[in-house]
Write an enzyme that holds these catalytic residues in place. Structure first.
Site, mmCIF file in Angstrom:
data_model
loop_
_atom_site.group_PDB
_atom_site.id
_atom_site.type_symbol
_atom_site.label_atom_id
_atom_site.label_comp_id
_atom_site.label_asym_id
_atom_site.label_seq_id
_atom_site.Cartn_x
_atom_site.Cartn_y
_atom_site.Cartn_z
ATOM 1 N N CYS A 132 39.006 34.210 33.648
ATOM 2 C CA CYS A 132 40.143 33.657 34.409
ATOM 3 C C CYS A 132 40.434 34.492 35.653
ATOM 4 O O CYS A 132 41.589 34.629 36.071
ATOM 5 C CB CYS A 132 41.396 33.536 33.547
ATOM 6 S SG CYS A 132 41.211 32.400 32.187
ATOM 7 N N ALA A 133 39.385 35.081 36.200
ATOM 8 C CA ALA A 133 39.501 35.820 37.467
ATOM 9 C C ALA A 133 38.211 35.529 38.221
ATOM 10 O O ALA A 133 37.442 36.429 38.545
ATOM 11 C CB ALA A 133 39.696 37.308 37.206
#
Ligand SMILES: Cc1ncc(COP(=O)(O)O)c(C=O)c1O
Length: 431
Positions: A381-382
């Site tokens: 999620c980055a």
């Protein structure tokens, strides 16, 4: 079906049998959990606090009965405990949310009109995506010092470009600016220079919000000492697995904003006309609906346990495990670590890496199936940061066979040298 009424335990605040080791974590023997950064296991303190309250379980802020009053008290005490733990100042609000994502989205909705948000591209999506159009995304810096310099330059430019004389809701005239940064990266574990960034923000009359989802489980975080305006944390990463998070910070923007959710509990008066409503001030304004009592109480119990613990000792223990893990990974010829800053930059117990020539999802599945080791795989999620670090890892190692996603091992309370060695042995075998 029969319903058994369990006699309630002694009233708060007396704990008849205080747990002797509140920071022990629950788990399943034989399973090596090295995925604390995603969701940490439940601390004994959280489990005990929930078990103690469960017989009393009733409505919060909505009932006159003894059970309800006790639950309301427990909820508000939890707010106080969490606020104290994170150094809340007079005028700060402690708003219970679902998690960090929810907390940062709430803050995004509470920004005064015209606020410019400044972030770095190294953030988790939760601290990249909620911000309004026109936000400034600075490139991933090569070092903590470069982060400080880049922010200073960006804020200097923003202030120079701002229309002179615009009245803002910040601490001085000028359009409001919010800097939003992470305390520790969920990809690399590297710590960001929060106090220095906060000082820069202050110098430019900007506010600063810290995404402490990954920092708070590993290190003390005090908003007053750091000079931080807003803090977001997730209970489930802090050993309190009941879906509560917190947005803590300056009350003025929060009180001036429309409620995050409209509904019961967030109002002080609702008239007969459709839109005749006065919203409550304080945390209640943004907590419409029945709150997550158990989540708040569990989180507060962990905060209290951590406040009583020797954090230096916990830190030293985790750093020793982290060093063991990184040394072991460095000794595996097919493994390449991901990093943003230099190899010796301060980190919390998180390491991402790739196994050359091996698909990361397959590796994670094999680690679980064949070795009972749980790690995370993917881009965490980055995505902008992870993609950049994968490219950097390929350039640094000179390898052309690195996979497009990574593996992540993360440590926490309860992690042992045995856990680390098990992962290393499994990687040596599978790699
Ligand atoms: C640095 C960071 N910020 C924000 C989040 C979002 O947390 P949550 O999923 O609890 O909202 C995460 C979750 O992994 C994270 O690591």
């Amino acid at each position: 079906m029969t319903v058994t009424l369990v006699p309630p335990p002694a009233p708060l605040p007396t704990r008849t049998a205080p747990p002797s080791r509140p920071l022990d974590v629950l788990g399943v023997p034989g399973q090596t959990n090295l995925d604390h950064a995603a969701s940490a296991p439940c601390a004994r303190a959280a489990a005990d606090a929930v078990a103690e309250l469960l017989p009393w379980y009733a409505s919060v802020h909505r009932g006159a009965g003894a059970l309800s009053r006790r639950c309301t008290l427990a909820y508000e005490r939890a707010r106080q405990t969490v606020g104290d733990f994170f150094g809340a100042r007079p005028g700060d609000h402690v708003v219970f949310t679902r998690n960090t994502t929810d907390a940062l989205n709430l803050l995004a909705r509470a920004l005064p009109a015209g606020t410019t948000v400044v972030t770095f591209a190294g953030e988790h999506h939760a601290n990249l995506l909620p911000w309004p159009r026109g936000s400034v995304r600075l490139p991933v810096p090569a070092s903590p010092a470069e982060a400080v310099r880049a922010l200073d330059a960006a804020l200097t430019e923003l202030r120079r470009d701002a229309t002179p004389g615009t009245a803002g809701a910040g601490r001085s005239a000028g359009p409001p600016v919010l800097v939003a940064v992470t305390g520790a990266s969920n990809v690399t574990g590297e710590r960001w220079p929060v106090a220095e960034l906060a000082a820069v923000a202050r110098r430019h009359a900007a506010r600063i919000a810290v995404d402490a989802a990954q920092l708070a489980p590993h290190a003390p975080v005090d908003v007053a000492a750091l000079g931080v305006d807003y803090l977001a944390v997730s209970g489930h990463k802090l050993y309190a697995p009941f879906g509560a998070g917190v947005l803590l910070g300056r009350g003025d923007w929060l009180d001036a904003a429309p409620p995050y959710l409209a509904g019961g509990g967030a109002t002080s008066h609702v008239g007969d006309a459709t839109h005749e409503v006065r919203w409550a001030d304080g945390p209640a304004r943004h907590e419409a609906g029945t709150p997550n009592l158990l989540g708040a109480v569990a989180l507060a119990a962990v905060c209290a346990a951590l406040a009583d613990a020797d954090r230096d000792e916990l830190h030293a223990r985790e750093q020793a495990l982290l060093a063991r893990l990184r040394r072991g990974l460095a000794g595996l010829p097919h493994v390449v670590e991901l990093r943003t800053f230099g190899p010796d930059a301060p980190r919390v117990g998180i390491v991402s890496f790739v196994v050359a020539g091996r698909d990361s999802a397959e590796m994670a599945a094999e680690l679980a199936a064949r070795h009972d080791v749980g790690v995370r795989d993917g881009l965490f999620c980055a995505h902008p940061l992870a993609r950049r670090l994968l490219a950097e890892a390929a350039a640094r190692s000179g390898r052309t066979d690195l996979p497009p996603t990574a593996l992540r091992a993360s440590l926490g309370l309860g992690s042992t040298a045995g856990d680390v060695d098990r992962l290393l042995a499994a990687l040596a075998e599978l790699g």
